[in-house]
Design an enzyme around this catalytic site. Structure first.
Site, PDB file in Angstrom:
ATOM      1  N   CYS A   1      14.376  69.454  54.635  1.00 41.15           N
ATOM      2  CA  CYS A   1      13.130  70.041  54.141  1.00 41.15           C
ATOM      3  C   CYS A   1      12.092  68.938  53.971  1.00 41.15           C
ATOM      4  CB  CYS A   1      13.335  70.681  52.769  1.00 41.15           C
ATOM      5  SG  CYS A   1      14.468  72.056  52.728  1.00 41.15           S
TER       6      CYS A   1
ATOM      7  N   GLY B   1     -15.676  77.333  52.516  1.00 42.16           N
ATOM      8  CA  GLY B   1     -15.542  76.738  53.843  1.00 42.16           C
ATOM      9  C   GLY B   1     -16.677  75.798  54.220  1.00 42.16           C
TER      10      GLY B   1
ATOM     11  N   CYS C   1      18.409  73.059  56.890  1.00 47.77           N
ATOM     12  CA  CYS C   1      18.242  71.769  56.226  1.00 47.77           C
ATOM     13  C   CYS C   1      19.621  71.140  56.017  1.00 47.77           C
ATOM     14  CB  CYS C   1      17.539  71.956  54.887  1.00 47.77           C
ATOM     15  SG  CYS C   1      17.503  70.473  53.875  1.00 47.77           S
TER      16      CYS C   1
ATOM     17  N   CYS D   1      13.722  71.363  48.146  1.00 49.26           N
ATOM     18  CA  CYS D   1      15.060  70.991  48.601  1.00 49.26           C
ATOM     19  C   CYS D   1      15.953  70.643  47.410  1.00 49.26           C
ATOM     20  CB  CYS D   1      14.949  69.804  49.553  1.00 49.26           C
ATOM     21  SG  CYS D   1      16.438  69.466  50.485  1.00 49.26           S
TER      22      CYS D   1
END
Lengths: 206, 305
Positions: B273, B38, B248, B279
């Site tokens: 999508c 981080g 979708c 997809c």
């Protein structure tokens, strides 16, 4: 076919034969070692180097050190002129006397790991300005040893290091306690390596 | 790939474009980033043969880690076939000659602009994010000296005030992308402008996540199996976007991240999508949405999908 120079020839030992590809493969091994701490993995791009630098530690040296970095060697390593010549020739790194000024520190044996406090710890603002230790060892195992936890470790992992100085795990404990400051350690046998970044803690309660 | 094949690449370029010294510098920064999850590690970002904003940070990270045996996938907002993804793929095809794929599970390295694939990632994969503004506090405090101090002291009150102001103004936390996360209880991190829908995928991911910001010269990282928690309040817990009763239009998927596509100038629209790989795979498996050519609805397939 490459040949290593005979010990007294005065010639410099060769480094990587295909630097771009070998250092990439070597770096991925080192990166995985630090992103999955404790896990012992084989290093494939080993480099024969003058004593007492082992082939995996030499691989790490050639992968990470260059003219922009400072390197510290412990007394055992410093005693070998051939080794400093090897480091200067291949990396151009400055070899420093004070461990607190080193970006990379090479320790000849895990039997004698100096107190980690001697090295650059980074500051609270710039914890990245710290030393990475490359510690040579004889054996690494995940079957026994100290139980570790932290980022990169799914639940916990055992890391056994032999031989090992008595105070080492105490040093790791206080190293982790000052997170994000602290040093990172890479252990190297003649064939394998394992990473111990400052983010790793001892499962026995730090 | 053999050495002789590599030497057939454009003359004058090193493997993966960057010179070895630059790669070593970036590699050292990546190792520090992994050791301090981080934390944004400064690095000497190079000029790349494309403008800032086109993923120069992600490209430099990818170029420093990629090898001849890697399989690369590049996505831009979830899509494999958009301009940014195509140009980056071409760049690495020319300079590194690596294999390319659009399938998330086949890739060893996935460079992404603003999405995490719907397909769960697995151990050994590396996700490289392109990051425009790495500093999550930048729009709250423009001075680098101050934000650095805040990170040093882990002083993130300002960020909580920002989220609180969202609640005061809108009744809920209205931040929908680049939603700040806390990494390993220490550093607040910008997950790059991914939709907050993807934030939960970062938590304890088995894949290594690397972030590169070229213009801002920062690299940061989240190792595998690392705690990544979206900031919130007890009475306003974090939640992701939902599209109830929406499927979708092409593959019929539910519970994924959607793109809204306008179909005409009379308010006609459809949802598809955002992850094209996901997809297309569903369609190949025989799942069809109501606007798919074989779905019987008779509508023309929308452009660019």
């Amino acid at each position: 076919m490459r040949q290593d120079p005979s010990p007294d020839s005065g010639a410099i030992w060769p480094g990587f034969s295909a630097p771009a590809l070998q250092s990439q493969s070597a770096f991925r091994t080192v990166m995985l070692a630090l992103s999955e701490p404790g896990k012992v993995r084989e290093a494939t791009e080993r480099v024969n180097a003058p004593d007492p630098l082992n082939p995996v530690a030499a691989m790490v040296l050639l992968t990470l050190c260059d003219v922009d970095t400072s390197v510290w060697l412990d007394a055992e390593m410093r005693a070998h002129r051939e080794l400093s010549d090897f480091i200067r020739f291949h990396t151009g790194s400055t070899i420093v006397e004070s461990p607190s000024r080193a970006q990379f520190a090479f320790v000849s044996s895990s039997r004698r790991v100096p107190d980690l406090k001697n090295f650059a710890q980074g500051s609270d603002s710039y914890p990245d300005r710290s030393t990475t230790l490359i510690v040579q060892t004889e054996a690494l195992t995940n079957d026994a040893g100290t139980l570790l936890q932290g980022p990169g470790i799914e639940t916990s992992i055992r890391l056994g290091i032999a031989p090992l100085s008595d105070t080492f795990w105490d040093c790791v404990r206080s190293n982790h306690r000052q997170f994000p400051r602290g040093v990172d350690v890479i252990f190297c046998t003649n064939t394998h390596l394992a990473g111990l970044p400052r983010s790793t803690r001892l499962a026995s309660g730090a | 790939m053999s050495l002789s094949e590599i030497s057939e690449q454009p003359a004058g370029y090193n493997f993966a474009y960057l010179d070895e010294q630059t790669k070593r510098m970036i590699r050292r920064a990546i190792l520090k980033a992994i050791a301090i999850p981080g934390y944004q590690v400064p690095f000497a970002s190079r000029e790349m043969p494309m403008p800032y904003g086109w993923g120069t940070g992600g490209i430099q990270v990818t170029a420093s880690i990629i090898g001849p045996d890697d399989v690369l996938k590049v996505i831009d907002q979830g899509a494999d076939d958009t301009t940014n993804a195509v140009s980056i793929r071409n760049f690495f095809a020319r300079t590194a000659g690596v294999a390319m794929t659009s399938r998330a599970e086949e890739a060893t390295i996935i460079q992404t602009r603003h999405r995490i694939p719907e397909t769960p990632l697995h151990t050994g994969q590396i996700l490289v994010y392109q990051v425009p503004i790495p500093e999550p506090l930048r729009f709250l405090e423009p001075r680098e000296t101050e934000t650095r101090k805040m990170h040093a002291l882990s002083e993130y009150g300002l960020m909580h005030v920002k989220l609180y102001e969202d609640i005061a103004r809108h009744g809920h936390i209205a931040t929908t992308y680049a939603y700040p996360v806390m990494v390993e209880d220490r550093y607040v991190m910008d997950p790059s402008p991914t939709p907050k829908f993807d934030n939960p995928k970062m938590h304890m991911s088995p894949a290594l996540q690397l972030f590169g910001a070229g213009r801002e010269k920062r690299i940061y990282a989240v190792p595998p199996h690392t705690k990544v928690v979206s900031l919130d309040f007890e009475d306003h817990p974090f939640s992701v976007q939902e599209w109830p009763d929406t499927q979708c239009a092409m593959c019929g998927a539910e519970g994924v991240y959607f793109d809204e596509v306008l179909l005409d100038d009379r308010g006609g629209r459809m949802f598809v999508c955002s992850d094209t790989d996901y997809c297309e795979r569903r369609q190949a498996e025989g799942h069809f949405g109501h606007l798919h050519a074989s779905g019987g609805a008779g509508a023309a397939a929308p452009e660019n999908r």
